[in-house]
Write an enzyme that holds these catalytic residues in place. Structure first.
Site, PDB file in Angstrom:
ATOM      1  N   HIS A 305      -2.803   6.593  -5.028  1.00  0.00           N
ATOM      2  CA  HIS A 305      -2.010   7.651  -4.398  1.00  0.00           C
ATOM      3  C   HIS A 305      -2.939   8.609  -3.674  1.00  0.00           C
ATOM      4  O   HIS A 305      -4.053   8.861  -4.148  1.00  0.00           O
ATOM      5  CB  HIS A 305      -1.197   8.421  -5.450  1.00  0.00           C
ATOM      6  CG  HIS A 305      -0.059   9.175  -4.866  1.00  0.00           C
ATOM      7  ND1 HIS A 305      -0.212  10.444  -4.358  1.00  0.00           N
ATOM      8  CD2 HIS A 305       1.234   8.831  -4.660  1.00  0.00           C
ATOM      9  CE1 HIS A 305       0.954  10.842  -3.876  1.00  0.00           C
ATOM     10  NE2 HIS A 305       1.842   9.884  -4.048  1.00  0.00           N
ATOM     11  N   ASP A 363       6.067   3.670  -8.046  1.00  0.00           N
ATOM     12  CA  ASP A 363       6.652   2.398  -7.630  1.00  0.00           C
ATOM     13  C   ASP A 363       6.271   1.229  -8.518  1.00  0.00           C
ATOM     14  O   ASP A 363       6.816   0.133  -8.377  1.00  0.00           O
ATOM     15  CB  ASP A 363       6.244   2.088  -6.182  1.00  0.00           C
ATOM     16  CG  ASP A 363       6.863   3.081  -5.220  1.00  0.00           C
ATOM     17  OD1 ASP A 363       8.040   3.393  -5.407  1.00  0.00           O
ATOM     18  OD2 ASP A 363       6.172   3.540  -4.301  1.00  0.00           O
TER      19      ASP A 363
HETATM   20  N1  CMC Z   1      -5.384  -1.519  -4.491  1.00  0.00           N
HETATM   21  C1  CMC Z   1      -6.703  -1.712  -4.255  1.00  0.00           C
HETATM   22  N2  CMC Z   1      -7.503  -0.787  -3.676  1.00  0.00           N
HETATM   23  C2  CMC Z   1      -6.938   0.372  -3.333  1.00  0.00           C
HETATM   24  C3  CMC Z   1      -5.572   0.648  -3.566  1.00  0.00           C
HETATM   25  C4  CMC Z   1      -4.799  -0.354  -4.170  1.00  0.00           C
HETATM   26  N3  CMC Z   1      -3.501  -0.162  -4.403  1.00  0.00           N
HETATM   27  N4  CMC Z   1      -5.295   1.878  -3.113  1.00  0.00           N
HETATM   28  C5  CMC Z   1      -6.417   2.391  -2.616  1.00  0.00           C
HETATM   29  N5  CMC Z   1      -7.437   1.478  -2.749  1.00  0.00           N
HETATM   30  C6  CMC Z   1      -8.824   1.674  -2.369  1.00  0.00           C
HETATM   31  C7  CMC Z   1      -8.971   1.544  -0.855  1.00  0.00           C
HETATM   32  O1  CMC Z   1      -9.280   0.244  -0.466  1.00  0.00           O
HETATM   33  C8  CMC Z   1     -10.084   2.527  -0.573  1.00  0.00           C
HETATM   34  O2  CMC Z   1     -11.288   1.894  -0.870  1.00  0.00           O
HETATM   35  P1  CMC Z   1     -12.606   2.252   0.005  1.00  0.00           P
HETATM   36  O3  CMC Z   1     -12.890   3.695  -0.236  1.00  0.00           O
HETATM   37  O4  CMC Z   1     -13.660   1.327  -0.568  1.00  0.00           O
HETATM   38  O5  CMC Z   1     -12.255   1.965   1.435  1.00  0.00           O
HETATM   39  C9  CMC Z   1      -9.881   3.627  -1.606  1.00  0.00           C
HETATM   40  O6  CMC Z   1      -9.168   3.010  -2.687  1.00  0.00           O
HETATM   41  C10 CMC Z   1      -9.082   4.808  -1.087  1.00  0.00           C
HETATM   42  O7  CMC Z   1      -7.879   4.305  -0.510  1.00  0.00           O
HETATM   43  P2  CMC Z   1      -7.213   4.904   0.804  1.00  0.00           P
HETATM   44  O8  CMC Z   1      -6.352   3.862   1.427  1.00  0.00           O
HETATM   45  O9  CMC Z   1      -8.269   5.533   1.661  1.00  0.00           O
HETATM   46  O10 CMC Z   1      -6.329   6.063   0.146  1.00  0.00           O
HETATM   47  P3  CMC Z   1      -5.078   6.769   0.796  1.00  0.00           P
HETATM   48  O11 CMC Z   1      -4.958   8.067   0.124  1.00  0.00           O
HETATM   49  O12 CMC Z   1      -5.202   6.766   2.280  1.00  0.00           O
HETATM   50  O13 CMC Z   1      -3.867   5.786   0.430  1.00  0.00           O
HETATM   51  C11 CMC Z   1      -2.078   4.764  -0.711  1.00  0.00           C
HETATM   52  C12 CMC Z   1      -2.974   6.003  -0.607  1.00  0.00           C
HETATM   53  C13 CMC Z   1      -0.917   5.069  -1.671  1.00  0.00           C
HETATM   54  C14 CMC Z   1      -1.465   4.437   0.671  1.00  0.00           C
HETATM   55  C15 CMC Z   1      -2.904   3.562  -1.242  1.00  0.00           C
HETATM   56  O14 CMC Z   1      -3.391   3.850  -2.530  1.00  0.00           O
HETATM   57  C16 CMC Z   1      -2.099   2.264  -1.253  1.00  0.00           C
HETATM   58  O15 CMC Z   1      -2.039   1.574  -0.225  1.00  0.00           O
HETATM   59  N6  CMC Z   1      -1.462   1.902  -2.423  1.00  0.00           N
HETATM   60  C17 CMC Z   1      -0.606   0.736  -2.486  1.00  0.00           C
HETATM   61  C18 CMC Z   1       0.771   1.085  -1.895  1.00  0.00           C
HETATM   62  C19 CMC Z   1       1.588   1.965  -2.823  1.00  0.00           C
HETATM   63  O16 CMC Z   1       1.700   1.732  -4.018  1.00  0.00           O
HETATM   64  N7  CMC Z   1       2.215   2.998  -2.228  1.00  0.00           N
HETATM   65  C20 CMC Z   1       3.123   3.903  -2.946  1.00  0.00           C
HETATM   66  C21 CMC Z   1       2.610   5.300  -3.005  1.00  0.00           C
HETATM   67  S1  CMC Z   1       3.525   6.298  -4.211  1.00  0.00           S
HETATM   68  C22 CMC Z   1       5.129   6.388  -3.602  1.00  0.00           C
HETATM   69  C23 CMC Z   1       5.229   7.087  -2.299  1.00  0.00           C
HETATM   70  O17 CMC Z   1       4.721   8.197  -2.153  1.00  0.00           O
HETATM   71  O18 CMC Z   1       5.853   6.529  -1.399  1.00  0.00           O
END
Ligand code: CMC
Length: 428
Positions: A305, A363
């Site tokens: 998140h 989720d």
């Molecule tokens: N699985 C594996 N690696 C992950 C995941 C994951 N679910 N989420 C983040 N990472 C890694 C990502 O690859 C990155 O690594 P690095 O720093 O080496 O590049 C690091 O963690 C930071 O991730 P980010 O994408 O820069 O973080 P963000 O804050 O931009 O994204 C997120 C947040 C929720 C989009 C992301 O964690 C994600 O894609 N999660 C899976 C989708 C999900 O479950 N979404 C629902 C969110 S909660 C409900 C809502 O608010 O809608």
């Protein structure tokens, strides 16, 4: 404590007032920076930028805390109900008994849809994703309810708000009924909000439908968990759309479109698909390996998140709710629950997830719960949209009522071609 911050840029000192919130981080007010310095600030994805002031919802991502108007989500989920939560988000306080008794009938009197709007559904293919129907039908409310789209009239704003809260379950249930080929079921105003939704989704004209109060209560709690969540992508979309003066139904349709993405509300559907794809606990290491591989774009859905760097408090309540629903339905060994619990256990003990502070989010367990309640995968994000509508409209209301409100207009770092002259076609 300092009340200003200083920045040296191009040899000149700039002073930014510091604004302090009631809880949580302070902000540096940089709104005059461009005017004074000619430079913009740069923050793709808004990771350090507050886009507005708000008094609705607060998240402490490090501690895993979520408050609606100051009340912890755990207490609201345990003791409150969804309509009470709607009142709280809209008006700032929990309703008294008298206020609640007045508010509930205000909602129920708007549960029906214009008959012509129901015909609108028939233009869609039966296999249309219900989220595509939601975007269209909610946007189309502005074509049917002309007396609630003048954003400058406070009475119309209230009417639009009540209509939205009241009609979302009917719109969502009708999308579901259309997809399965059942006749549309009219709302029953003698039922509570969530029981009525279950009735519209699952009753059929040929036999009685008994509402299970445990399941209805569980779904109501799921609605509470999803009601609002600060300035997330879809809420920011609603605010940005609303900042131009667009009507509330158009703004909410924009929010629904944004919510649909798998990084946001679409993650509940994606998380369940992932659990199905994994299938059995022995395949978990393979998927964990893929999630950690920088060359593979697979992510653990329902994990991670932007704000929570600790266990999402909604996920904890959702996990309890999943157990409660499965128990009530007599499902002793749900294979997907077994995969989910083992996956969570393995991920939470894996160095990659520990180091990046990736925990289950709301989720992760919601799909298991919604599936057990009888909803198909394609309806999961629709249920999120239904519940989040109150947050969207309350945030929209807060924005419209803010005298400092301006059209949202981010700046950019331009990296395109420098000025050049047009070249006639024959000379190119
Ligand atoms: N699985 C594996 N690696 C992950 C995941 C994951 N679910 N989420 C983040 N990472 C890694 C990502 O690859 C990155 O690594 P690095 O720093 O080496 O590049 C690091 O963690 C930071 O991730 P980010 O994408 O820069 O973080 P963000 O804050 O931009 O994204 C997120 C947040 C929720 C989009 C992301 O964690 C994600 O894609 N999660 C899976 C989708 C999900 O479950 N979404 C629902 C969110 S909660 C409900 C809502 O608010 O809608």
């Amino acid at each position: 404590m300092n009340d200003a911050a200083k920045l040296i840029y191009d040899g000149k000192e700039y002073v930014f007032p510091i604004k302090r919130g009631s809880v949580g981080p302070s902000v540096l007010d940089i709104s005059r920076f461009f005017q004074e310095s000619g430079a913009f600030t740069y923050d793709p994805g808004f990771t350090s930028t507050a886009s507005c002031e708000s008094s609705l919802t607060f998240i402490d991502g490090d501690k895993g805390v979520l408050l609606y108007r100051g009340y912890p989500i755990e207490q609201l989920a345990e003791h409150g109900d969804f309509l009470e939560t709607c009142f709280l988000l809209l008006y700032g306080d929990l309703p008294t008994l008298k206020q609640k008794n007045e508010f509930v009938p205000l909602i129920t009197r708007h549960t029906m849809l214009h008959e012509q709007l129901i015909r609108f559904y028939q233009g869609f293919r039966r296999d249309a994703h219900p989220m595509s129907i939601m975007v269209a039908v909610v946007g189309a409310l502005s074509a049917f309810y002309h007396d609630s789209i003048d954003i400058n009239d406070p009475k119309q704003r209230v009417l639009a708000t009540l209509r939205l809260i009241a009609k979302m379950p009917t719109i969502a249930a009708t999308a579901y009924k259309y997809s399965v080929g059942h006749p549309y079921v009219y709302p029953r105003n003698d039922l509570d909000y969530t029981s009525n939704f279950l009735h519209m989704c699952f009753s059929v004209p040929c036999e009685p439908y008994d509402i299970n109060p445990v399941l209805s209560r569980a779904l109501d709690r799921i609605f509470i968990l999803h009601a609002d969540h600060e300035q997330n992508a879809s809420t920011s979309t609603v605010r940005l759309a609303g900042s131009s003066g667009a009507n509330p139904f158009a703004c909410i349709a924009a929010g629904i479109a944004c919510l649909w993405g798998p990084a946001h509300g679409g993650a509940n559907e994606a998380a369940l698909r992932m659990l199905q794809q994994i299938g059995t606990p022995d395949r978990i290491p393979e998927f964990i390996k893929r999630a950690k591989d920088p060359n593979d774009n697979f992510r653990l859905m329902g994990f991670g998140h932007r704000v929570y760097k600790n266990y999402d408090p909604r996920a904890r309540i959702m996990q309890q709710t999943a157990h409660e629903v499965l128990n009530e339905l007599g499902v002793r060994d749900d294979p997907l629950m077994a995969v989910a619990m083992e996956l969570e256990h393995i991920a939470l003990n894996d160095e990659y997830f520990i180091q990046k502070r990736l925990y289950p989010n709301v989720d992760f367990y919601s799909g298991i719960t919604l599936r057990a309640l009888g909803f198909p995968l394609s309806m999961f994000t629709v249920l999120f949209a239904l519940a989040r509508s109150i947050g969207w409209i309350a945030q929209w209301k807060e924005m419209i009522e803010d005298p400092r409100q301006k059209i949202g207009r981010p700046r950019q770092l331009y990296t395109g071609a420098a000025p050049r002259d047009y070249i006639p076609l024959e000379q190119r």
